[in-house]
Scaffold this active site. Structure first.
Site, PDB file in Angstrom:
ATOM      1  N   ASN A 212       0.846  -1.191   0.000  1.00  0.00           N
ATOM      2  CA  ASN A 212       0.000   0.000   0.000  1.00  0.00           C
ATOM      3  C   ASN A 212       0.884   1.243   0.000  1.00  0.00           C
ATOM      4  O   ASN A 212       2.112   1.142  -0.024  1.00  0.00           O
ATOM      5  CB  ASN A 212      -0.958  -0.018   1.194  1.00  0.00           C
ATOM      6  CG  ASN A 212      -0.228  -0.127   2.516  1.00  0.00           C
ATOM      7  OD1 ASN A 212       0.579   0.727   2.866  1.00  0.00           O
ATOM      8  ND2 ASN A 212      -0.507  -1.190   3.259  1.00  0.00           N
TER       9      ASN A 212
ATOM     10  N   ASP B 174      -4.340  -6.587   4.742  1.00  0.00           N
ATOM     11  CA  ASP B 174      -5.376  -7.499   5.252  1.00  0.00           C
ATOM     12  C   ASP B 174      -5.227  -8.909   4.701  1.00  0.00           C
ATOM     13  O   ASP B 174      -5.589  -9.883   5.363  1.00  0.00           O
ATOM     14  CB  ASP B 174      -6.760  -6.967   4.895  1.00  0.00           C
ATOM     15  CG  ASP B 174      -7.092  -5.676   5.644  1.00  0.00           C
ATOM     16  OD1 ASP B 174      -6.742  -5.589   6.833  1.00  0.00           O
ATOM     17  OD2 ASP B 174      -7.688  -4.776   5.024  1.00  0.00           O
TER      18      ASP B 174
ATOM     19  N   LYS C 143       9.564 -16.633 -10.447  1.00  0.00           N
ATOM     20  CA  LYS C 143       8.866 -15.522 -11.084  1.00  0.00           C
ATOM     21  C   LYS C 143       7.782 -16.043 -12.014  1.00  0.00           C
ATOM     22  O   LYS C 143       8.028 -16.928 -12.849  1.00  0.00           O
ATOM     23  CB  LYS C 143       9.860 -14.661 -11.868  1.00  0.00           C
ATOM     24  CG  LYS C 143       9.209 -13.462 -12.533  1.00  0.00           C
ATOM     25  CD  LYS C 143      10.227 -12.658 -13.334  1.00  0.00           C
ATOM     26  CE  LYS C 143       9.537 -11.510 -14.076  1.00  0.00           C
ATOM     27  NZ  LYS C 143      10.479 -10.732 -14.892  1.00  0.00           N
TER      28      LYS C 143
ATOM     29  N   PRO D 209      -2.783 -12.330   9.789  1.00  0.00           N
ATOM     30  CA  PRO D 209      -3.101 -12.247  11.218  1.00  0.00           C
ATOM     31  C   PRO D 209      -3.534 -10.833  11.593  1.00  0.00           C
ATOM     32  O   PRO D 209      -2.995  -9.852  11.072  1.00  0.00           O
ATOM     33  CB  PRO D 209      -1.779 -12.630  11.896  1.00  0.00           C
ATOM     34  CG  PRO D 209      -0.723 -12.423  10.855  1.00  0.00           C
ATOM     35  CD  PRO D 209      -1.384 -12.705   9.546  1.00  0.00           C
ATOM     36  N   ASP D 210      -4.519 -10.731  12.482  1.00  0.00           N
ATOM     37  CA  ASP D 210      -5.007  -9.437  12.948  1.00  0.00           C
ATOM     38  C   ASP D 210      -4.188  -9.047  14.172  1.00  0.00           C
ATOM     39  O   ASP D 210      -4.487  -9.436  15.300  1.00  0.00           O
ATOM     40  CB  ASP D 210      -6.496  -9.516  13.291  1.00  0.00           C
ATOM     41  CG  ASP D 210      -7.125  -8.146  13.485  1.00  0.00           C
ATOM     42  OD1 ASP D 210      -6.428  -7.248  14.007  1.00  0.00           O
ATOM     43  OD2 ASP D 210      -8.300  -7.973  13.128  1.00  0.00           O
ATOM     44  N   ILE D 211      -3.135  -8.271  13.953  1.00  0.00           N
ATOM     45  CA  ILE D 211      -2.176  -7.960  15.018  1.00  0.00           C
ATOM     46  C   ILE D 211      -2.830  -7.114  16.109  1.00  0.00           C
ATOM     47  O   ILE D 211      -2.674  -7.386  17.306  1.00  0.00           O
ATOM     48  CB  ILE D 211      -0.949  -7.238  14.426  1.00  0.00           C
ATOM     49  CG1 ILE D 211      -0.256  -8.136  13.393  1.00  0.00           C
ATOM     50  CG2 ILE D 211       0.027  -6.849  15.535  1.00  0.00           C
ATOM     51  CD1 ILE D 211       0.824  -7.444  12.604  1.00  0.00           C
TER      52      ILE D 211
ATOM     53  N   PHE E  43      -4.982   2.470  14.680  1.00  0.00           N
ATOM     54  CA  PHE E  43      -5.161   3.505  13.657  1.00  0.00           C
ATOM     55  C   PHE E  43      -6.158   2.987  12.632  1.00  0.00           C
ATOM     56  O   PHE E  43      -6.195   1.788  12.335  1.00  0.00           O
ATOM     57  CB  PHE E  43      -3.836   3.839  12.978  1.00  0.00           C
ATOM     58  CG  PHE E  43      -3.026   4.889  13.701  1.00  0.00           C
ATOM     59  CD1 PHE E  43      -2.747   6.111  13.109  1.00  0.00           C
ATOM     60  CD2 PHE E  43      -2.547   4.653  14.978  1.00  0.00           C
ATOM     61  CE1 PHE E  43      -2.002   7.080  13.769  1.00  0.00           C
ATOM     62  CE2 PHE E  43      -1.800   5.606  15.656  1.00  0.00           C
ATOM     63  CZ  PHE E  43      -1.529   6.826  15.047  1.00  0.00           C
TER      64      PHE E  43
ATOM     65  N   LYS F 224     -14.620  -0.204  14.242  1.00  0.00           N
ATOM     66  CA  LYS F 224     -13.346  -0.927  14.312  1.00  0.00           C
ATOM     67  C   LYS F 224     -12.851  -1.004  15.758  1.00  0.00           C
ATOM     68  O   LYS F 224     -12.369  -2.058  16.196  1.00  0.00           O
ATOM     69  CB  LYS F 224     -12.305  -0.241  13.429  1.00  0.00           C
ATOM     70  CG  LYS F 224     -10.944  -0.916  13.461  1.00  0.00           C
ATOM     71  CD  LYS F 224      -9.957  -0.244  12.505  1.00  0.00           C
ATOM     72  CE  LYS F 224      -8.610  -0.935  12.530  1.00  0.00           C
ATOM     73  NZ  LYS F 224      -7.657  -0.344  11.566  1.00  0.00           N
TER      74      LYS F 224
END
Length: 398
Positions: free
Chosen positions: A208, A276, A286, A303-305, A323, A337
């Site tokens: 991102n 995500d 490659k 994993p959702d840290i 955040f 959230k």
């Protein structure tokens, strides 16, 4: 800040030992006195004469120095300093410390002391990544030992990755932070920052636009208030701040592992833009164009840290700050959230392209907590970080 401070500098055996000479000079410039200790391996890289000439005092080398040991000199030496710095801290020295071994002067000093200890690790990337070193580092951090670095870069062995010892001025900044007196002195705070890169194949990845600027500013602001900051960062374009313990990672899985290893902490600030999803089966070669058509990528959830830490039982940080980077319905999504993840605060912002916030120098955030929503005016990311750090200090000291 270092005038009159007494630093016991243990120089381990590694190519980075040459940086210790510059470190001694920089500390002396700032008014600190340095008592140097050389391991036998360190003498293969720097000479006692050069170290002694820069420090202006005797170099300590032997555990069984009869003149000193008549009065248990190794005990006195370990406790007369204001801070013990190990630079470079080799994998061997870290292992001895973690296991409580005392077979030479350096390890005996480190075991016999009640003085704060700061390590500047330096080793081959494979040694730094080895499970044994990770366990030892976690043990030492749990014992209250502070770290600066290591940095990522080219190795003397020809490899690339984390393991380079921090530069002398980075170590000086970390030393100064150890003597900082502020509302967060004695507090240990974890900050995550930057993007994560999720591999598709050896040359492509999913990422991102996060620069890591806001997370870096938060880490710096917390350190300025006296906190020991563990800074877990993805491959950000903004360099990490000086005076914090930096752990560089690439993927979300690596970040989750680094976060777990850094616990326990007093507070956790999760500013990283963690992907995500990841490619479920990243190719080890490659991907090539094919007459069979476009490749099909299957995704798996990362994993959702934030949720993992926020929903911990024993060992949960007293304050967990998440955040939320949103492009629409910012407050509603961020409020949901916070409840879903179980964190105490959410710092929400609008990162739609028109705002220029993602990758820019300014931010406009809303702080969401049990008390409701508080809209902050648009300001520099450094100003946001200072205001957030002051709120964290007030919460931890309240």
């Amino acid at each position: 800040m270092l005038t009159g401070k007494r630093i016991l500098l243990i120089i381990g055996g590694g190519i980075a030992a040459y940086k210790s000479l510059e470190l001694i000079r920089r500390l002396a410039e700032r008014g600190a006195s340095v008592a140097p200790v050389l391991t036998r391996a360190a003498e293969e890289f720097v000479t006692p004469l050069s170290v002694s000439a820069l420090a202006g005092v005797k170099v300590h080398r032997d555990l069984f120095d009869l003149t000193d040991e008549a009065e248990m000199g190794h005990i006195q030496l370990s406790r007369s300093a204001d801070l013990i710095v190990v630079a470079p801290a080799t994998a061997d020295l870290m292992a001895k410390m973690a296991q409580g071994l005392a077979g030479d002067l350096a390890s005996t000093l480190l075991l016999a002391t009640d003085t704060p200890v700061l390590l500047a690790p330096a080793m081959n990337v494979r040694m730094w990544d080895h499970p044994a070193t990770r366990r030892n580092r976690a043990t030492l951090a749990g014992d209250g030992v502070a770290f600066v670095g290591p940095n990522e870069g080219d190795m003397a062995c020809g490899e690339f990755g984390p393991g380079r010892m921090s530069e002398p001025m980075e170590i000086v900044a970390a030393i100064e932070a150890q003597f900082a007196h502020g509302p967060l002195s004695g507090k240990r705070v974890l900050v995550t920052s930057g993007p994560t890169h999720e591999p598709i194949d050896p040359v492509r990845y999913i990422a991102n636009r996060s620069s890591g600027a806001q997370g870096t500013a938060v880490a710096r602001a917390l350190a300025d208030l006296g906190a020991h900051v563990v800074f877990v960062t993805g491959p950000a374009s903004v360099p990490p701040p000086a005076g914090v313990e930096v752990i560089a990672v690439q993927s979300a899985a690596e970040m989750a592992q680094a976060v777990q290893a850094a616990l326990p902490v007093d507070a956790g600030v999760f500013a990283a833009a963690v992907a995500d999803w990841r490619v479920a089966q990243a190719s080890d070669r490659k991907l090539k164009k094919s007459k069979d058509g476009l490749p099909v990528l299957e995704f798996a959830e990362n994993p959702d840290i934030l949720a993992t830490v926020a929903q911990m039982g024993a060992g949960r940080p007293r304050l967990v700050v998440g955040f939320a980077a949103e492009t629409h319905d910012v407050e509603a999504h961020a409020t949901a959230k916070r409840l879903r993840k179980g964190c105490d605060w959410i710092v929400a912002n609008d990162v739609s392209p028109a705002t220029g916030i993602m990758g820019g120098s300014e931010n406009a955030v809303t702080l969401i907590s049990d008390a409701g929503s508080e809209v902050w005016p648009r300001m520099s990311k450094d100003a946001v970080a200072r205001q957030l750090a002051e709120r964290i200090a007030a919460a931890l000291n309240g």
